[in-house]
Design a protein around this motif. Sequence first.
Motif, PDB file in Angstrom:
ATOM      1  N   LEU A  85      38.418  42.384  36.823  1.00 29.24           N
ATOM      2  CA  LEU A  85      38.316  40.799  35.955  1.00 29.24           C
ATOM      3  C   LEU A  85      37.933  39.966  36.789  1.00 29.24           C
ATOM      4  CD1 LEU A  85      41.309  41.116  33.307  1.00 29.24           C
ATOM      5  CD2 LEU A  85      38.674  41.426  33.008  1.00 29.24           C
ATOM      6  N   ALA A  86      38.043  40.118  38.366  1.00 27.72           N
ATOM      7  CA  ALA A  86      37.862  39.029  39.200  1.00 27.72           C
ATOM      8  C   ALA A  86      37.426  39.645  40.556  1.00 27.72           C
ATOM      9  CB  ALA A  86      38.898  38.142  39.439  1.00 27.72           C
ATOM     10  N   LYS A  87      36.814  38.979  41.368  1.00 30.34           N
ATOM     11  CA  LYS A  87      36.205  39.498  42.539  1.00 30.34           C
ATOM     12  C   LYS A  87      37.054  39.298  43.825  1.00 30.34           C
ATOM     13  CE  LYS A  87      31.438  38.765  41.046  1.00 30.34           C
ATOM     14  NZ  LYS A  87      30.119  37.976  41.213  1.00 30.34           N
ATOM     15  N   ALA A 135      40.515  31.483  32.682  1.00 25.67           N
ATOM     16  CA  ALA A 135      39.742  30.477  31.863  1.00 25.67           C
ATOM     17  C   ALA A 135      38.835  29.464  32.691  1.00 25.67           C
ATOM     18  CB  ALA A 135      40.879  29.533  31.456  1.00 25.67           C
ATOM     19  N   ALA A 136      39.485  29.553  34.087  1.00 27.39           N
ATOM     20  CA  ALA A 136      38.979  28.855  35.084  1.00 27.39           C
ATOM     21  C   ALA A 136      37.552  29.223  35.414  1.00 27.39           C
ATOM     22  CB  ALA A 136      39.472  28.096  36.257  1.00 27.39           C
ATOM     23  N   MET A 137      37.590  30.634  35.826  1.00 25.40           N
ATOM     24  CA  MET A 137      36.169  31.315  35.825  1.00 25.40           C
ATOM     25  C   MET A 137      35.222  31.108  34.802  1.00 25.40           C
ATOM     26  SD  MET A 137      38.209  34.590  37.484  1.00 25.40           S
ATOM     27  CE  MET A 137      36.644  35.711  37.543  1.00 25.40           C
ATOM     28  N   TRP A 138      35.607  31.285  33.785  1.00 23.97           N
ATOM     29  CA  TRP A 138      34.807  31.283  32.484  1.00 23.97           C
ATOM     30  C   TRP A 138      34.193  29.926  32.338  1.00 23.97           C
ATOM     31  CZ3 TRP A 138      34.527  28.100  28.142  1.00 23.97           C
ATOM     32  CH2 TRP A 138      33.639  28.583  27.023  1.00 23.97           C
ATOM     33  N   GLU A 194      49.345  36.680  43.845  1.00 26.35           N
ATOM     34  CA  GLU A 194      49.926  37.759  43.042  1.00 26.35           C
ATOM     35  C   GLU A 194      49.242  38.068  41.890  1.00 26.35           C
ATOM     36  OE1 GLU A 194      53.966  37.377  42.716  1.00 26.35           O
ATOM     37  OE2 GLU A 194      54.594  37.685  44.865  1.00 26.35           O
ATOM     38  N   ALA A 195      48.917  36.987  41.163  1.00 25.09           N
ATOM     39  CA  ALA A 195      48.245  37.113  39.794  1.00 25.09           C
ATOM     40  C   ALA A 195      46.727  37.419  40.179  1.00 25.09           C
ATOM     41  CB  ALA A 195      48.566  35.801  39.014  1.00 25.09           C
ATOM     42  N   ALA A 196      46.240  36.958  41.245  1.00 19.85           N
ATOM     43  CA  ALA A 196      44.825  37.175  41.387  1.00 19.85           C
ATOM     44  C   ALA A 196      44.435  38.470  41.942  1.00 19.85           C
ATOM     45  CB  ALA A 196      44.232  36.002  42.709  1.00 19.85           C
ATOM     46  N   ARG A 197      45.540  38.923  42.619  1.00 18.91           N
ATOM     47  CA  ARG A 197      45.399  40.421  42.972  1.00 18.91           C
ATOM     48  C   ARG A 197      45.456  41.250  41.900  1.00 18.91           C
ATOM     49  NH1 ARG A 197      42.787  42.793  46.224  1.00 18.91           N
ATOM     50  NH2 ARG A 197      43.491  41.396  47.738  1.00 18.91           N
ATOM     51  N   LEU A 198      46.208  41.083  40.906  1.00 19.41           N
ATOM     52  CA  LEU A 198      46.313  41.726  39.875  1.00 19.41           C
ATOM     53  C   LEU A 198      44.868  41.887  38.701  1.00 19.41           C
ATOM     54  CD1 LEU A 198      49.705  40.931  38.051  1.00 19.41           C
ATOM     55  CD2 LEU A 198      48.916  43.090  39.185  1.00 19.41           C
ATOM     56  N   LEU A 199      44.172  40.630  38.839  1.00 17.88           N
ATOM     57  CA  LEU A 199      42.980  40.518  38.365  1.00 17.88           C
ATOM     58  C   LEU A 199      41.913  41.285  38.710  1.00 17.88           C
ATOM     59  CD1 LEU A 199      43.014  36.686  37.337  1.00 17.88           C
ATOM     60  CD2 LEU A 199      43.029  38.521  35.838  1.00 17.88           C
ATOM     61  N   VAL A 200      41.935  41.276  40.230  1.00 24.44           N
ATOM     62  CA  VAL A 200      40.802  41.793  41.005  1.00 24.44           C
ATOM     63  C   VAL A 200      41.045  43.503  40.812  1.00 24.44           C
ATOM     64  CG1 VAL A 200      40.274  42.585  43.308  1.00 24.44           C
ATOM     65  CG2 VAL A 200      40.825  40.464  42.890  1.00 24.44           C
TER      66      VAL A 200
END
Length: 455
Positions: free
Chosen positions: A398-400, A282-285, A388-394
């Motif tokens: 879904l994230a860089k 959401a923050a990225m969006w 940990e959450a960011a790693r899953l998105l990468v």
Amino acid sequence: MKTLLLGLAASSALMSGAWADMLDLEKDELTFGFIKLTDMAPLAIAYEQGFFDDEGLFVTLEAQANWKVLIDGVIDGTLDGAHMLAGQPLAATIGFGTKAHIITPFSMDLNGNGITVSNAVWQEMKPNIPVGDDGKPVHPISAKALVPVVDKYKAEGKPFNMGMVFPVSTHNYELRYWLAAGGLHPGYYSPDNITGQIGADVFLSVTPPPQMPSTLEAGTIYGYSVGEPWNQQAVFKGIGVPVVTDYELWKNNPEKVFGITAEFAEKYPNTTKAVVKALIRAAMWLDENDNANRPEAVKILSRPDYVGADYDVIANSMTGTFEYEKGDKRDVPDFNVFFRYNATYPFYSDAVWYLTQMRRWGQIPEAKPDAWYDAVAKSVYKPEIYLEAARLLVEEGLAKEEDFPWTSDGYKIPTPAGDVIDGIAYDGKTPNAYLDSLPIGLKGDQAVQGIEVKG
């Protein structure tokens, strides 16, 4: 109230195969609280854009009457988590107010606040404010311009009253910082006097954010510190003038957090990570493509079940501008930051700054060693969950990788003097040295024993 439709969400996710890589959720039906401010946006966007849905989370978002009701709801389990003042998890954990171990795995935003005064006070301040070549006041405006006004009120036997949203709010500490930087004492707290008005030149009291403009208009207060859209609302209503934003006080300062109990995180670790994943998206969006999605976000936030202010009022700050005196609209592209500059990472140094302000004004009544500040920060702010959450998105594409501070020790580089209104640098690793550098406020072993103390 906003509630996802369980059957529809499940059907959609199964059809798309979105659940194939989902975390094994310990709890999937959640209720989150918020206050009607634009910086609750990550929650609204995670809901409206289906990011909670993508994680298999069925979420209800509920507006709360005030910050006390909100944190009590998280503590008693009525709410699973909430949009919180950054000071709330820290204060609860150290036992200032209600005692409970609250943590944050996600910082919701940077900046987003302002300080507004009534039209009458503004007219009294204006002769003390330099004017630029364009004929407009030079910003940032120092509280030194308010000193003669406060002195006049004192001479007339009238207390100069201002509002802030909660004793451990950023707004309280920012208003105090601004006043003290201009030579005005905002008062101390003590264990036997929690008004925060001991030895004050300016008397601060609590007013819920949506009530700020009406309280100002009624003359109960002469100014206030609050988040948006309630500074811009004063401009639109023609009842007040924002004199300074928190971006001008401290460039890219931390603001709200997402708070949960430590017990929740321990009992539901995968659910916690799933929530953080949705909030990061959401923050990225909100910030992507140079804020291209902000007009859509403003439409969402203007709904009564979210912020409930007019589109134009919310858009005034959310889309990269800010209006001071009526017609004095200026570009402030970073007034609201949700993802840039690692805004969502819960830095220990942000936590330490809030703790220094609690100590500075007597909410922490006794001196503490630097190690104490570090330990409390680490017990409340949880970058390990965030990463940990960011790693899953990468891993999910879904994230860089480059968007996250993987190697950070949890402390930002020191804030340079030029980024703060009083020209005093801040280093989160040396909190006592920082307190010693501030002209007004408790330092060393000083204490407030229910009497006036000016540091």
